[in-house]
Design a protein around this motif. Structure first.
Motif, PDB file in Angstrom:
ATOM      1  N   LEU A  93      93.964   5.603  14.169  1.00  0.00           N
ATOM      2  CA  LEU A  93      94.769   6.716  13.667  1.00  0.00           C
ATOM      3  C   LEU A  93      93.929   7.528  12.686  1.00  0.00           C
ATOM      4  O   LEU A  93      93.025   6.983  12.036  1.00  0.00           O
ATOM      5  N   HIS A  94      94.228   8.812  12.545  1.00  0.00           N
ATOM      6  CA  HIS A  94      93.490   9.639  11.600  1.00  0.00           C
ATOM      7  C   HIS A  94      94.387  10.569  10.780  1.00  0.00           C
ATOM      8  O   HIS A  94      93.907  11.256   9.891  1.00  0.00           O
ATOM      9  N   LEU A  95      95.675  10.564  11.069  1.00  0.00           N
ATOM     10  CA  LEU A  95      96.609  11.407  10.323  1.00  0.00           C
ATOM     11  C   LEU A  95      97.438  10.543   9.372  1.00  0.00           C
ATOM     12  O   LEU A  95      97.985   9.505   9.758  1.00  0.00           O
TER      13      LEU A  95
ATOM     14  N   PHE B 274      92.950   9.280   4.039  1.00  0.00           N
ATOM     15  CA  PHE B 274      93.551  10.051   5.120  1.00  0.00           C
ATOM     16  C   PHE B 274      94.519  11.121   4.614  1.00  0.00           C
ATOM     17  O   PHE B 274      94.985  11.948   5.389  1.00  0.00           O
ATOM     18  N   ARG B 275      94.814  11.110   3.339  1.00  0.00           N
ATOM     19  CA  ARG B 275      95.827  12.015   2.783  1.00  0.00           C
ATOM     20  C   ARG B 275      95.495  13.488   3.009  1.00  0.00           C
ATOM     21  O   ARG B 275      96.372  14.305   3.275  1.00  0.00           O
TER      22      ARG B 275
ATOM     23  N   PRO C 131      88.760  13.328  10.511  1.00  0.00           N
ATOM     24  CA  PRO C 131      88.558  13.642  11.928  1.00  0.00           C
ATOM     25  C   PRO C 131      88.925  12.446  12.804  1.00  0.00           C
ATOM     26  O   PRO C 131      88.884  11.301  12.348  1.00  0.00           O
ATOM     27  N   PRO C 132      89.282  12.702  14.049  1.00  0.00           N
ATOM     28  CA  PRO C 132      89.530  11.593  14.972  1.00  0.00           C
ATOM     29  C   PRO C 132      88.285  10.703  15.037  1.00  0.00           C
ATOM     30  O   PRO C 132      87.158  11.195  15.019  1.00  0.00           O
TER      31      PRO C 132
END
Length: 106
Positions: free
Chosen positions: A37-39, A64-65, A69-70
């Motif tokens: 995950l990246h979001l 990640f806040r 990037p993916p």
């Protein structure tokens, strides 16, 4: 997805599956990897689905806040590979400093 870590990215078209893989050799997992995950919001939702509290992960989630990037990755278990190649009966025999329930320090 139920057998993968909470941070594994689900496959967009089939969310019950993950964008991840395992490489098995002679019945032993040697490599595991996948897209993560990246979001930030996806992490919060994944923790909620896994019934895990946010607090222990706050430091990790901070990265990640504001965007990430993916990405993905993989790891190889060299001790496991050595165990399979040598025919050792237990991975602790191919690990320099093995740890288990009764041994946490070298």
């Amino acid at each position: 997805m139920r057998k993968r870590p909470f941070y594994t990215h689900p496959e967009p078209e089939r969310p019950e599956f993950s964008n991840s893989f395992d490489l098995l050799f002679r019945g032993t997992e040697l490599v595991t990897g996948g897209q993560r995950l990246h979001l930030y919001q996806d992490y919060l939702a994944a923790l909620e689905r896994a019934h895990l509290p946010v607090e222990p992960f706050e430091t990790y989630l901070e990265a990640f806040r504001y965007g990430m990037p993916p990405h993905g990755g993989f790891a190889i278990g060299l001790e496991r590979l050595l165990m399979q190649l040598t025919g050792a009966p237990n991975v602790r025999l191919t690990t320099m400093f093995p740890r288990d329930l009764t041994r946490l320090t070298p």
